[in-house]
Scaffold this motif. Structure first.
Motif, PDB file in Angstrom:
ATOM      1  N   PRO A  69     -20.272  30.051  45.651  1.00 49.08           N
ATOM      2  CA  PRO A  69     -19.537  31.596  45.344  1.00 49.08           C
ATOM      3  C   PRO A  69     -18.134  31.678  46.277  1.00 49.08           C
ATOM      4  O   PRO A  69     -17.709  32.709  46.036  1.00 49.08           O
ATOM      5  CB  PRO A  69     -20.636  32.291  45.673  1.00 49.08           C
ATOM      6  CG  PRO A  69     -21.648  31.546  46.617  1.00 49.08           C
ATOM      7  CD  PRO A  69     -21.333  30.050  46.329  1.00 49.08           C
ATOM      8  N   ALA A  70     -18.030  30.845  47.172  1.00 44.75           N
ATOM      9  CA  ALA A  70     -16.867  31.205  48.127  1.00 44.75           C
ATOM     10  C   ALA A  70     -15.593  30.747  47.956  1.00 44.75           C
ATOM     11  O   ALA A  70     -14.706  30.884  48.537  1.00 44.75           O
ATOM     12  CB  ALA A  70     -17.266  30.928  49.511  1.00 44.75           C
ATOM     13  N   GLU A  71     -15.796  29.699  46.722  1.00 46.05           N
ATOM     14  CA  GLU A  71     -14.602  29.059  46.389  1.00 46.05           C
ATOM     15  C   GLU A  71     -13.283  29.704  46.019  1.00 46.05           C
ATOM     16  O   GLU A  71     -12.243  29.436  46.621  1.00 46.05           O
ATOM     17  CB  GLU A  71     -14.916  28.179  44.959  1.00 46.05           C
ATOM     18  CG  GLU A  71     -13.761  27.087  44.961  1.00 46.05           C
ATOM     19  CD  GLU A  71     -13.787  25.959  45.814  1.00 46.05           C
ATOM     20  OE1 GLU A  71     -12.720  25.420  45.931  1.00 46.05           O
ATOM     21  OE2 GLU A  71     -14.921  25.678  46.287  1.00 46.05           O
ATOM     22  N   TYR A  72     -13.343  31.063  45.212  1.00 46.95           N
ATOM     23  CA  TYR A  72     -12.229  31.750  44.995  1.00 46.95           C
ATOM     24  C   TYR A  72     -12.303  33.110  45.622  1.00 46.95           C
ATOM     25  O   TYR A  72     -11.428  33.909  44.916  1.00 46.95           O
ATOM     26  CB  TYR A  72     -12.192  31.787  43.522  1.00 46.95           C
ATOM     27  CG  TYR A  72     -11.868  30.463  42.677  1.00 46.95           C
ATOM     28  CD1 TYR A  72     -10.857  29.578  43.016  1.00 46.95           C
ATOM     29  CD2 TYR A  72     -13.032  29.934  42.303  1.00 46.95           C
ATOM     30  CE1 TYR A  72     -10.780  28.335  42.471  1.00 46.95           C
ATOM     31  CE2 TYR A  72     -12.822  28.510  41.650  1.00 46.95           C
ATOM     32  CZ  TYR A  72     -11.912  27.945  41.823  1.00 46.95           C
ATOM     33  OH  TYR A  72     -11.583  26.575  41.292  1.00 46.95           O
ATOM     34  N   VAL A  73     -12.937  33.189  46.753  1.00 49.81           N
ATOM     35  CA  VAL A  73     -13.144  34.629  47.399  1.00 49.81           C
ATOM     36  C   VAL A  73     -11.623  34.904  47.982  1.00 49.81           C
ATOM     37  O   VAL A  73     -10.925  34.071  48.561  1.00 49.81           O
ATOM     38  CB  VAL A  73     -14.267  34.704  48.432  1.00 49.81           C
ATOM     39  CG1 VAL A  73     -13.596  33.596  49.544  1.00 49.81           C
ATOM     40  CG2 VAL A  73     -14.259  36.123  48.724  1.00 49.81           C
ATOM     41  N   ARG A  74     -11.279  36.357  47.841  1.00 48.58           N
ATOM     42  CA  ARG A  74      -9.906  36.709  48.239  1.00 48.58           C
ATOM     43  C   ARG A  74     -10.055  36.732  49.695  1.00 48.58           C
ATOM     44  O   ARG A  74     -10.822  37.311  50.342  1.00 48.58           O
ATOM     45  CB  ARG A  74      -9.594  37.850  47.635  1.00 48.58           C
ATOM     46  CG  ARG A  74      -9.051  37.753  46.060  1.00 48.58           C
ATOM     47  CD  ARG A  74      -8.778  39.071  45.706  1.00 48.58           C
ATOM     48  NE  ARG A  74      -9.983  39.788  45.197  1.00 48.58           N
ATOM     49  CZ  ARG A  74     -10.317  39.979  43.956  1.00 48.58           C
ATOM     50  NH1 ARG A  74      -9.684  39.675  42.880  1.00 48.58           N
ATOM     51  NH2 ARG A  74     -11.437  40.712  43.435  1.00 48.58           N
ATOM     52  N   MET A  75      -9.144  36.393  50.345  1.00 44.81           N
ATOM     53  CA  MET A  75      -9.106  36.364  51.990  1.00 44.81           C
ATOM     54  C   MET A  75      -8.154  37.512  52.333  1.00 44.81           C
ATOM     55  O   MET A  75      -7.055  37.634  51.671  1.00 44.81           O
ATOM     56  CB  MET A  75      -8.366  34.989  52.467  1.00 44.81           C
ATOM     57  CG  MET A  75      -9.259  33.573  51.869  1.00 44.81           C
ATOM     58  SD  MET A  75     -10.885  33.679  52.557  1.00 44.81           S
ATOM     59  CE  MET A  75     -10.577  32.982  54.170  1.00 44.81           C
ATOM     60  N   PRO A  76      -8.467  37.905  53.394  1.00 47.69           N
ATOM     61  CA  PRO A  76      -7.614  38.938  53.982  1.00 47.69           C
ATOM     62  C   PRO A  76      -6.193  38.349  54.578  1.00 47.69           C
ATOM     63  O   PRO A  76      -6.299  37.394  55.135  1.00 47.69           O
ATOM     64  CB  PRO A  76      -8.370  39.872  55.031  1.00 47.69           C
ATOM     65  CG  PRO A  76      -9.199  38.750  55.202  1.00 47.69           C
ATOM     66  CD  PRO A  76      -9.625  37.872  54.301  1.00 47.69           C
ATOM     67  N   LYS A  77      -5.285  39.196  54.304  1.00 45.54           N
ATOM     68  CA  LYS A  77      -3.862  38.656  54.950  1.00 45.54           C
ATOM     69  C   LYS A  77      -3.948  38.895  56.535  1.00 45.54           C
ATOM     70  O   LYS A  77      -4.477  39.879  56.875  1.00 45.54           O
ATOM     71  CB  LYS A  77      -2.890  39.416  54.384  1.00 45.54           C
ATOM     72  CG  LYS A  77      -2.615  39.385  52.830  1.00 45.54           C
ATOM     73  CD  LYS A  77      -1.526  39.853  52.274  1.00 45.54           C
ATOM     74  CE  LYS A  77      -1.373  39.532  50.971  1.00 45.54           C
ATOM     75  NZ  LYS A  77      -0.242  39.941  50.187  1.00 45.54           N
ATOM     76  N   VAL A  78      -3.648  37.704  56.882  1.00 49.66           N
ATOM     77  CA  VAL A  78      -3.575  37.775  58.327  1.00 49.66           C
ATOM     78  C   VAL A  78      -1.882  37.520  59.049  1.00 49.66           C
ATOM     79  O   VAL A  78      -1.424  36.493  58.413  1.00 49.66           O
ATOM     80  CB  VAL A  78      -4.389  36.830  59.136  1.00 49.66           C
ATOM     81  CG1 VAL A  78      -4.230  36.670  60.490  1.00 49.66           C
ATOM     82  CG2 VAL A  78      -5.581  36.743  58.873  1.00 49.66           C
ATOM     83  N   TYR A  79      -1.328  38.619  59.486  1.00 56.37           N
ATOM     84  CA  TYR A  79       0.054  38.566  60.007  1.00 56.37           C
ATOM     85  C   TYR A  79      -0.117  37.664  61.297  1.00 56.37           C
ATOM     86  O   TYR A  79      -0.743  38.139  62.337  1.00 56.37           O
ATOM     87  CB  TYR A  79       0.552  39.814  59.960  1.00 56.37           C
ATOM     88  CG  TYR A  79       0.483  40.400  58.552  1.00 56.37           C
ATOM     89  CD1 TYR A  79       1.585  39.822  57.363  1.00 56.37           C
ATOM     90  CD2 TYR A  79      -0.379  41.162  58.050  1.00 56.37           C
ATOM     91  CE1 TYR A  79       1.594  40.468  56.250  1.00 56.37           C
ATOM     92  CE2 TYR A  79      -0.385  41.640  56.588  1.00 56.37           C
ATOM     93  CZ  TYR A  79       0.553  41.387  55.827  1.00 56.37           C
ATOM     94  OH  TYR A  79       0.534  41.870  54.650  1.00 56.37           O
ATOM     95  N   PHE A  80       1.041  37.049  61.612  1.00 59.40           N
ATOM     96  CA  PHE A  80       1.548  36.502  62.984  1.00 59.40           C
ATOM     97  C   PHE A  80       2.699  36.908  63.170  1.00 59.40           C
ATOM     98  O   PHE A  80       3.651  36.734  62.632  1.00 59.40           O
ATOM     99  CB  PHE A  80       1.352  34.891  62.696  1.00 59.40           C
ATOM    100  CG  PHE A  80       1.640  34.137  63.712  1.00 59.40           C
ATOM    101  CD1 PHE A  80       0.632  34.276  64.914  1.00 59.40           C
ATOM    102  CD2 PHE A  80       2.877  33.584  64.149  1.00 59.40           C
ATOM    103  CE1 PHE A  80       0.734  33.559  65.930  1.00 59.40           C
ATOM    104  CE2 PHE A  80       3.097  32.610  64.983  1.00 59.40           C
ATOM    105  CZ  PHE A  80       1.870  32.675  66.190  1.00 59.40           C
ATOM    106  N   ALA A  87     -11.274  42.651  62.835  1.00 60.22           N
ATOM    107  CA  ALA A  87      -9.537  42.587  62.286  1.00 60.22           C
ATOM    108  C   ALA A  87      -9.495  41.621  61.354  1.00 60.22           C
ATOM    109  O   ALA A  87     -10.617  40.684  61.158  1.00 60.22           O
ATOM    110  CB  ALA A  87      -8.869  41.883  63.765  1.00 60.22           C
ATOM    111  N   PRO A  88      -8.613  41.591  60.599  1.00 55.76           N
ATOM    112  CA  PRO A  88      -8.398  40.543  59.525  1.00 55.76           C
ATOM    113  C   PRO A  88      -8.463  39.118  59.968  1.00 55.76           C
ATOM    114  O   PRO A  88      -9.199  38.415  59.057  1.00 55.76           O
ATOM    115  CB  PRO A  88      -7.013  41.338  58.924  1.00 55.76           C
ATOM    116  CG  PRO A  88      -6.601  42.367  59.450  1.00 55.76           C
ATOM    117  CD  PRO A  88      -7.410  42.499  60.725  1.00 55.76           C
ATOM    118  N   ALA A  89      -8.098  38.787  61.129  1.00 57.07           N
ATOM    119  CA  ALA A  89      -8.319  37.526  61.512  1.00 57.07           C
ATOM    120  C   ALA A  89      -9.614  37.212  61.747  1.00 57.07           C
ATOM    121  O   ALA A  89     -10.034  35.961  61.410  1.00 57.07           O
ATOM    122  CB  ALA A  89      -7.416  37.372  62.819  1.00 57.07           C
ATOM    123  N   SER A  90     -10.514  38.057  62.210  1.00 55.11           N
ATOM    124  CA  SER A  90     -11.826  37.660  62.425  1.00 55.11           C
ATOM    125  C   SER A  90     -12.700  37.612  61.083  1.00 55.11           C
ATOM    126  O   SER A  90     -13.470  36.691  60.908  1.00 55.11           O
ATOM    127  CB  SER A  90     -12.492  38.641  63.127  1.00 55.11           C
ATOM    128  OG  SER A  90     -12.089  38.911  64.554  1.00 55.11           O
TER     129      SER A  90
END
Length: 189
Positions: free
Chosen positions: A88-99, A60-63
């Motif tokens: 290398p993880a500094e500017y990685v795009r994160m998945p959107k997590v909806y609450f 899931a996106p949250a995981s």
């Protein structure tokens, strides 16, 4: 890997177990791709890893968000300890997590406090509650109110869940929940 062990040493219990699992999974993916996690990985590789988690492992996106956050911390520690020049993880795009707040069950501490204070004012024979600012609150219970989604199955009417969906340890006697529109405030003269 020594760097993973030093990173995990800062955590305990379930957090250490989850982070250890996520690191093993990540290192296995790097090995399958022929990448050295300390020398070869770039931001696009981490985004490909995120797609792998979503599409191949069906996370899931949250995981996926949690795994990428853990990798950010891992690489940040490597930068701080001067094992790598930049993360290398500094500017990685994160998945959107909806609450979805509508489906959340429970009360915040403030809501539970207000509920219990209101219940005291509704108790037969108790004086109206004073707010401490020269005002008195009077609550008139209304019959159309029904137990809200904050109750648990099989609970008497008026029993509420605390934040996180936990039932209170000591259950108060059953009472009707007040209707917010029936609350009136007036100044003491």
């Amino acid at each position: 890997m020594f760097h993973a062990a030093t990173f995990l040493a800062g955590y305990s219990g379930n957090t250490r177990e989850v982070y250890g699992f996520r690191l093993r999974l990540y290192f296995q993916w790097c090995e399958d791709q022929g990448l050295d996690p300390l020398r070869d990985v770039t931001r696009p590789h981490l985004e490909l890893y995120a797609r792998h988690l979503e599409e191949v492992r069906n996370n899931a996106p949250a995981s996926v968000h949690g795994a990428l956050c853990m990798l950010r911390m891992f690489y940040r520690n490597l930068v701080i300890d001067q094992h790598i020049p930049f993360s290398p993880a500094e500017y990685v795009r994160m998945p959107k997590v909806y609450f979805d707040e509508v489906s959340v069950v429970g009360m915040t501490r403030a809501e539970a406090t207000r509920f219990l204070q209101t219940a005291v004012t509704m108790t037969p024979g108790s004086p109206p509650a004073t707010t401490g600012h020269g005002t008195t609150s009077t609550v008139t219970p209304c019959t159309p109110c029904t137990p809200s989604r904050r109750t648990w199955p099989g609970a008497p009417d008026g029993q509420v869940l605390l934040a996180g969906g936990r039932a209170p340890h000591s259950r108060p006697p059953a009472m009707e929940a007040p209707c917010p529109s029936s609350t009136t405030y007036y100044e003491q003269s």
